[in-house]
Design an enzyme around this catalytic site. Sequence first.
Site, mmCIF file in Angstrom:
data_model
loop_
_atom_site.group_PDB
_atom_site.id
_atom_site.type_symbol
_atom_site.label_atom_id
_atom_site.label_comp_id
_atom_site.label_asym_id
_atom_site.label_seq_id
_atom_site.Cartn_x
_atom_site.Cartn_y
_atom_site.Cartn_z
ATOM 1 N N HIS A 195 0.814 -1.215 0.000
ATOM 2 C CA HIS A 195 0.000 0.000 0.000
ATOM 3 C C HIS A 195 0.856 1.279 0.000
ATOM 4 O O HIS A 195 0.745 2.083 -0.919
ATOM 5 C CB HIS A 195 -1.001 -0.039 1.161
ATOM 6 N N ASP A 208 -3.325 8.402 -1.415
ATOM 7 C CA ASP A 208 -3.679 7.350 -0.460
ATOM 8 C C ASP A 208 -5.114 6.877 -0.717
ATOM 9 O O ASP A 208 -5.399 5.686 -0.845
ATOM 10 C CB ASP A 208 -3.530 7.934 0.958
ATOM 11 N N HIS A 229 3.700 7.087 5.396
ATOM 12 C CA HIS A 229 2.475 7.759 5.837
ATOM 13 C C HIS A 229 1.685 6.997 6.907
ATOM 14 O O HIS A 229 0.977 7.601 7.696
ATOM 15 C CB HIS A 229 1.586 8.148 4.654
ATOM 16 N N ASP A 230 1.796 5.691 6.962
ATOM 17 C CA ASP A 230 1.042 4.951 7.982
ATOM 18 C C ASP A 230 1.927 4.470 9.135
ATOM 19 O O ASP A 230 1.446 3.822 10.058
ATOM 20 C CB ASP A 230 0.330 3.739 7.358
ATOM 21 N N GLU A 270 1.176 6.228 12.574
ATOM 22 C CA GLU A 270 -0.153 5.912 13.060
ATOM 23 C C GLU A 270 -0.284 4.444 13.482
ATOM 24 O O GLU A 270 -0.908 4.142 14.486
ATOM 25 C CB GLU A 270 -1.180 6.233 11.966
ATOM 26 N N ASP A 271 0.305 3.560 12.704
ATOM 27 C CA ASP A 271 0.030 2.138 12.905
ATOM 28 C C ASP A 271 1.164 1.329 13.519
ATOM 29 O O ASP A 271 0.991 0.152 13.802
ATOM 30 C CB ASP A 271 -0.339 1.475 11.561
HETATM 31 MN MN MN Z 1 -2.854 4.725 3.754
#
Ligand code: MN
Length: 751
Positions: free
Chosen positions: A63, A156, A88-89, A92-93
């Site tokens: 992704h 995204d 980008h993630d 957050e993750d």
């Molecule tokens: Mn994403």
Amino acid sequence: MTDNYFDHAAERRMILQQYKELMVSVSQKSDERRQQEVKKAFQIAAEAHKDMRRRSGEPYIIHPVEVARIAIDEVGLGATSVICALLHDVVEDTDYTLKDVEDLFNPAIAKIIDGLTKISGLFDHAGSSSIQAENFRKILLTLSDDVRVILIKLADRLHNMRTLDALPEKKQLTIASETTYLYAPLAHRLGLYSIKNELEDLSLKYTHPEVYQTISTKLKESELERQRFINRFIFPIKKALQKDGMDHKIMHRTKSVNSIWKKMKKKEIPFEEVYDLFAVRIILDTPVEHEKQDCWRVYSLVTDHYRPRMDRLRDWISIPKANGYESLHTTVMSNEGNWVEIQIRSRRMDEIAEQGFAAHYKYKGDGSVEDLGLDDWLSRIRDWLQNPSADALDFLDDFKLNLFSDEIYIFTPKGDIKTLPVGASALDFAYAIHSHVGNRAIGAKINYKLEPLSKKLLSGDQVEIITSRKQTPKEEWYQWATTARAKTQIKQAIRDNRKKHVDIGKKTLKNHFQELKIEFTDANIKALMNYVKTQSQVDFYHKIAIKEITEETIKAFSLSYNKGNFLRLIKKQFSKSPAPEESSLDQEIKSKLTSKPQELLLGQDIDKMDYVLAECCKPIPGDDVIGFIKPKSGMEVHRTNCPNAIQHMSTYGKSAVKAKWKETPTVQFLTGIAINGIDKVGLVNEITRIISDELNVNIRSLEIKSHDGLSEGVIMLYLSNTEHLKNLMNKLSKVDGIQKIQRIKKTDQIV
Ligand code: MN
């Protein structure tokens, strides 16, 4: 790549293949150092996401790599954005923090990642329409931070939409409708046409699956036939262009499913009757200085073969669209009898049309393909945020105009959103809220700063309308309004007001005539109307009521009239008994004089007062006051220290009435403050800030003039009492640069 990130060899091969493809694009745009940074970002992301899988079962890292590829290939962004897309993630993750990103890369990248993390909360959980408005405001704010945040977020979302099949149906619907109402319009505003079309089509696929299937099947079925037609159609154009020696490319693009569906709905026609299913695009390879001329030459060649439809000619080369779109469009009649749209543009224009802002700034920068132009543009916005100046404000206007070409979004203090046409004023906004708000508007606080009603609004402005119950719409408002709604309401309100004024005007005129011993006859009224050059009775009495026609005017008229031969008509005939109304008016005054109240209680409803607050000293609650009963005008209330009051004491002494204010006045009174000080940057801002922070203070007018290093100003305000006024004056006196503050009764007199 030697590390063992992935379990299965096949998966690993696939991921590395995608990474390789990404690096091909990166290497075309960036130097070795930047390429190494991208590599580092990929390694970190792959490591951080190594145990995660997407719902489809794919390794998660696919992704971010795919988002990065969209960012560079389809949005036209550079290495910085690729790094951010890869990461980008991660914050957050996974266990990585923003601080880690900052240490591993740089603060700029950390800032974009932070923006992406923050807006993912906003975007992805948008539910009701009011949250949507609030989100939109926040998105606007984000835009001025770094537009790349939005562009990467769009990449995204595009990838998520392309892979939406893997999600449960309910989730598909939520994501698809969010895409329709937030992302697709945003892509449009940013000039990303092909991404906008794809987002809309993918949304339609999930929100209206049967519509999407039907139209796309029919498009597929008719494809061969369409291709043959296009070949026949472009053949003569191709030949002419080759003969002319122009370097070109002819493309054709089938319209998006969504736009075909929109057309079917709008025109209420079946698929088969939508004729303009595609457009032919001619792209010229030509230097910037020749492109306009060359595009028109192609137009000339095309129209040598096909008859153009003149009402469909669009020249967005001479005047580009506000979002940067440049192209020459024409619609011509094919030999088979249907209309075909032709778009003529240079390669540069085509890139801008496809990639919007990013391409635009690429061309405006120093010509390098790294995102230098964009960085330059972003740093200008940052400068503006830190150091507001007139130039920067102009720039921000352009920026907002670019994003929102035909509509602006204005926020109420509560965060509700109103859509208005570009060029709308604060007054238009007031009427957009409600006609009562419009009719009573006296000013506006735009982004907490006081502005006149005529002030033009910009997208993202937060506007609060200041109203007064004493306000009525004025003639000049008509010029300040742009929306039909506001214009109609203003017209209506002015007409209603004038009608109301007829009674007042008639009474006043009768009094004036009596005073000047002129008989109140139709003939005399007509003569006066001619003298003041007013045809309509409504206008005439209105002018009297608002004192545009005064006793002085009538005196001048009667004098000029008496010089002529019409003396008899004018002079009042004393032999006649006075009109009954007049005697009753006399009686009313007499009765008022005899039954005068011992004490007058002031306050409450200012509209229903049976007294008048004297214009000369403008008393406000808290002032020491005294009332006088005057023949004709009735009760008049003055401040006890008013020179006129002192004079009245000798004339109307007997009719003087003690007056005092009610404890808690709900009404606001007009008063003025004169300010003298040093002409200093930010002085006006500071003054208006203090006043607008104050509760229950409404500004009627604010005028500050500067000359020779000094400032002189007069502020007219609605306040509720003297305590309030003292408070405010006290606060203002502490402002650096203000030397003197005084209360005034008129703009030129100081009490
Ligand atoms: Mn994403």
